[in-house]
Design a protein around this motif. Structure first.
Motif, PDB file in Angstrom:
ATOM      1  N   UNK A 211      96.270  66.054  86.237  1.00 34.46           N
ATOM      2  CA  UNK A 211      95.993  67.356  85.626  1.00 34.46           C
ATOM      3  C   UNK A 211      96.666  67.427  84.258  1.00 34.46           C
ATOM      4  N   UNK A 212      95.948  68.034  83.307  1.00 33.74           N
ATOM      5  CA  UNK A 212      96.472  68.261  81.962  1.00 33.74           C
ATOM      6  C   UNK A 212      96.253  69.732  81.627  1.00 33.74           C
ATOM      7  N   UNK A 213      97.324  70.409  81.262  1.00 33.93           N
ATOM      8  CA  UNK A 213      97.250  71.821  80.904  1.00 33.93           C
ATOM      9  C   UNK A 213      97.596  71.964  79.429  1.00 33.93           C
ATOM     10  N   UNK A 214      96.808  72.765  78.725  1.00 27.46           N
ATOM     11  CA  UNK A 214      97.030  72.983  77.299  1.00 27.46           C
ATOM     12  C   UNK A 214      97.298  74.457  77.041  1.00 27.46           C
ATOM     13  N   UNK A 215      98.210  74.721  76.146  1.00 32.37           N
ATOM     14  CA  UNK A 215      98.606  76.089  75.834  1.00 32.37           C
ATOM     15  C   UNK A 215      97.433  76.907  75.303  1.00 32.37           C
ATOM     16  N   UNK A 216      96.631  76.318  74.427  1.00 32.01           N
ATOM     17  CA  UNK A 216      95.516  77.046  73.815  1.00 32.01           C
ATOM     18  C   UNK A 216      94.221  76.282  73.983  1.00 32.01           C
ATOM     19  N   UNK A 217      93.140  77.027  73.927  1.00 33.44           N
ATOM     20  CA  UNK A 217      91.822  76.424  74.006  1.00 33.44           C
ATOM     21  C   UNK A 217      90.787  77.365  74.572  1.00 33.44           C
ATOM     22  N   UNK A 218      91.228  78.304  75.390  1.00 31.88           N
ATOM     23  CA  UNK A 218      90.282  79.241  75.981  1.00 31.88           C
ATOM     24  C   UNK A 218      89.336  78.557  76.955  1.00 31.88           C
ATOM     25  N   UNK A 219      88.276  79.252  77.297  1.00 29.66           N
ATOM     26  CA  UNK A 219      87.298  78.728  78.245  1.00 29.66           C
ATOM     27  C   UNK A 219      86.305  77.842  77.503  1.00 29.66           C
TER      28      UNK A 219
ATOM     29  N   UNK B 282      92.093  71.003  72.259  1.00 31.44           N
ATOM     30  CA  UNK B 282      93.038  69.897  72.174  1.00 31.44           C
ATOM     31  C   UNK B 282      92.246  68.621  71.938  1.00 31.44           C
ATOM     32  N   UNK B 283      92.535  67.915  70.855  1.00 37.62           N
ATOM     33  CA  UNK B 283      91.790  66.670  70.587  1.00 37.62           C
ATOM     34  C   UNK B 283      92.213  65.520  71.504  1.00 37.62           C
ATOM     35  N   UNK B 284      93.269  65.716  72.269  1.00 37.44           N
ATOM     36  CA  UNK B 284      93.804  64.623  73.077  1.00 37.44           C
ATOM     37  C   UNK B 284      93.174  64.518  74.466  1.00 37.44           C
ATOM     38  N   UNK B 285      92.533  65.555  74.974  1.00 34.49           N
ATOM     39  CA  UNK B 285      92.089  65.522  76.364  1.00 34.49           C
ATOM     40  C   UNK B 285      91.090  64.391  76.611  1.00 34.49           C
ATOM     41  N   UNK B 286      90.195  64.130  75.676  1.00 39.00           N
ATOM     42  CA  UNK B 286      89.202  63.077  75.881  1.00 39.00           C
ATOM     43  C   UNK B 286      89.863  61.702  75.923  1.00 39.00           C
ATOM     44  N   UNK B 287      90.870  61.486  75.084  1.00 39.32           N
ATOM     45  CA  UNK B 287      91.612  60.222  75.098  1.00 39.32           C
ATOM     46  C   UNK B 287      92.365  60.061  76.412  1.00 39.32           C
ATOM     47  N   UNK B 288      92.965  61.135  76.882  1.00 42.07           N
ATOM     48  CA  UNK B 288      93.699  61.080  78.148  1.00 42.07           C
ATOM     49  C   UNK B 288      92.746  60.823  79.315  1.00 42.07           C
ATOM     50  N   UNK B 289      91.573  61.413  79.260  1.00 40.80           N
ATOM     51  CA  UNK B 289      90.579  61.180  80.303  1.00 40.80           C
ATOM     52  C   UNK B 289      90.108  59.722  80.274  1.00 40.80           C
TER      53      UNK B 289
END
Length: 89
Positions: free
Chosen positions: A53-61, A71-78
């Protein structure tokens, strides 16, 4: 007809057929509470389903779709998670 709320609770539908799961959620999501993803993650772990699981402070729905403050990092982490679990090379 009897309405069974449990049927609509993802965390109560986990069994041995559930696939390994990568979760990403923005804490400021006003449509879906972040607690839903956290609860689902805990139940996956309780049922021995591989999960991250990855939680980000901002981004909304819908931030994963490239919406504001994504967050530009979620795709790299996935991608790293997919490699770790041998879904991709």
């Amino acid at each position: 007809m009897f309405f069974n709320l449990s049927y609509y609770s993802n965390e109560k539908q986990i069994d041995s057929l559930v696939s390994p799961t990568f979760l990403v959620h923005a804490i400021d999501d006003k449509s879906v509470p972040v607690e839903n993803s956290i609860t689902y993650f805990h139940e996956l772990r309780n049922k021995n389903v591989k999960a991250e699981i990855h939680l980000y402070q901002k981004g909304g729905h819908g931030f994963g779709l490239g919406e504001n403050e994504s967050s530009p990092m979620w795709a790299q982490q996935c991608t790293q998670w997919l490699k770790l679990n041998h879904f991709i090379d």
